[in-house]
Design an enzyme around this catalytic site. Sequence first.
Site, PDB file in Angstrom:
ATOM      1  N   HIS A  41       2.000  12.326  -0.462  1.00 41.92           N
ATOM      2  CA  HIS A  41       1.351  11.045  -0.172  1.00 41.92           C
ATOM      3  C   HIS A  41       2.390  10.098   0.412  1.00 41.92           C
ATOM      4  CE1 HIS A  41      -0.647   7.143  -1.056  1.00 41.92           C
ATOM      5  NE2 HIS A  41      -1.753   7.838  -0.856  1.00 41.92           N
ATOM      6  N   ASP A  96      -7.113  13.700  -2.740  1.00 38.66           N
ATOM      7  CA  ASP A  96      -7.895  14.575  -1.873  1.00 38.66           C
ATOM      8  C   ASP A  96      -7.827  16.041  -2.297  1.00 38.66           C
ATOM      9  OD1 ASP A  96      -8.772  12.548  -0.017  1.00 38.66           O
ATOM     10  OD2 ASP A  96      -6.719  12.476   0.711  1.00 38.66           O
TER      11      ASP A  96
END
Length: 452
Positions: A330, A389
Amino acid sequence: MTLKMDLQACLDYYCQLAEKNNTIDPDLYEKYNVKRGLRNKDGTGVLVGLTEIGEVHGYILDEGERTPDHGRLLYRGIDIWDIVRGFQQEGRFGFEEVCYLLLFGELPDKKRLEEFTHLLAEHRSLPDGFVEDMILKAPSNDIMNKLARSVLAAYSYDPNPDDISIRNVLRQCIELIARFPIMVAYGYQAKAHYYENKSLYIHLPKTELSTAENFLYMIRPDNQYTSLEAELLDLALVLHAEHGGGNNSAFTVHVVSSTGTDTYSVIAAATGSLKGPKHGGANIKVMKMIEDIKNNVKDWHDEEELRNYLIKILRKEAFDRSGLIYGIGHAVYTLSDPRAVLLKQKAAELAREKDMEDEFGLYLAIEKMAPELFVAEKKVDKVVAPNVDFYSGFVYKMLNIPIELYTPIFAISRIAGWCAHRIEELVSGGKIFRPAYKNVLGKKSYIPLEQR
């Protein structure tokens, strides 16, 4: 004499011309210290604004050095862990409470929460003629495009669309938060009917149901869902509702709002931003990658076989040749993404209920191996962990939600954060966004047509 030109026949030449005359020397970005993507050299975002809505913490910055840290996500200063623990321990849904918190900056008491929840329920129904004229008569094969069009169409049904007073914008925001699930559900039903020849189901929302319950009720032919399914979808909505002002769609809200335009134009622009596979469509890439792994790794329990295939993915020898293990890493989070941790815990419960623990085990194995392999193959010391996700797509799969609804569900949730950021920009912004671009081409002479 009229010339008839075929656009397709011209495109090869046009394409070459466009690429040649829009290619900028990469060294120039370094020369002029351009913050590409509004990112600093160390990967941190360029500070372009202030917010009190959401905070994302993923590392400790000390004298320019980044030290990895466990991720934290705060909504209006309150840790997401505390918010989730609060409504789950009381056995209720949390998305409506989160919408209130994000919009108004404080937690509602019981009376205010009931009032706001009822307000959303009363405004779910779309205006007269909207479903037939704006959704069914113009179905789209892409639900995010259909959603953006529906948002823009809502402008025409609003008796006061251009008034950007806070009172009017709040009214518009409450209506949009309430109606996003219905716009998505009906957009999906239209797609399924007109593009896939399935039966058309238009279920009216129920005022006594939560946002999560209503969505499951409307997209399923038999209207049926379990309590655990509704709880998990509600959690997903809570975790996706806001992520700071720097993510692409929230920043889009600030940029477009700063022009003084109407709410519908702003939210439609944010919807277009979220549609992109680098933003809201990331969990779809995870699902496609997992399917590829399942097709090429014969024994999911064989750690060596799975490890070897993940190495192939990182070396751009497998899946889409991008060299990415989607869902791992991320821009801000390092040691952990709190959204992924919370979703993973609840997903384990549903995996048991749905008898999908074997596939859930594959996700756990990839989560365990990927960070170490990433460092070894990429020759970097970056700390990575699963992001939200990585598990959200699997959650939606267990909920029997079609893959084309994954990103629209993100929008159903994030509309709350978008509306909060729009109000913040109108109250505290004041200046139109106008970053600088430097022209590096130089002057050219105009050449008369006969001399070219």
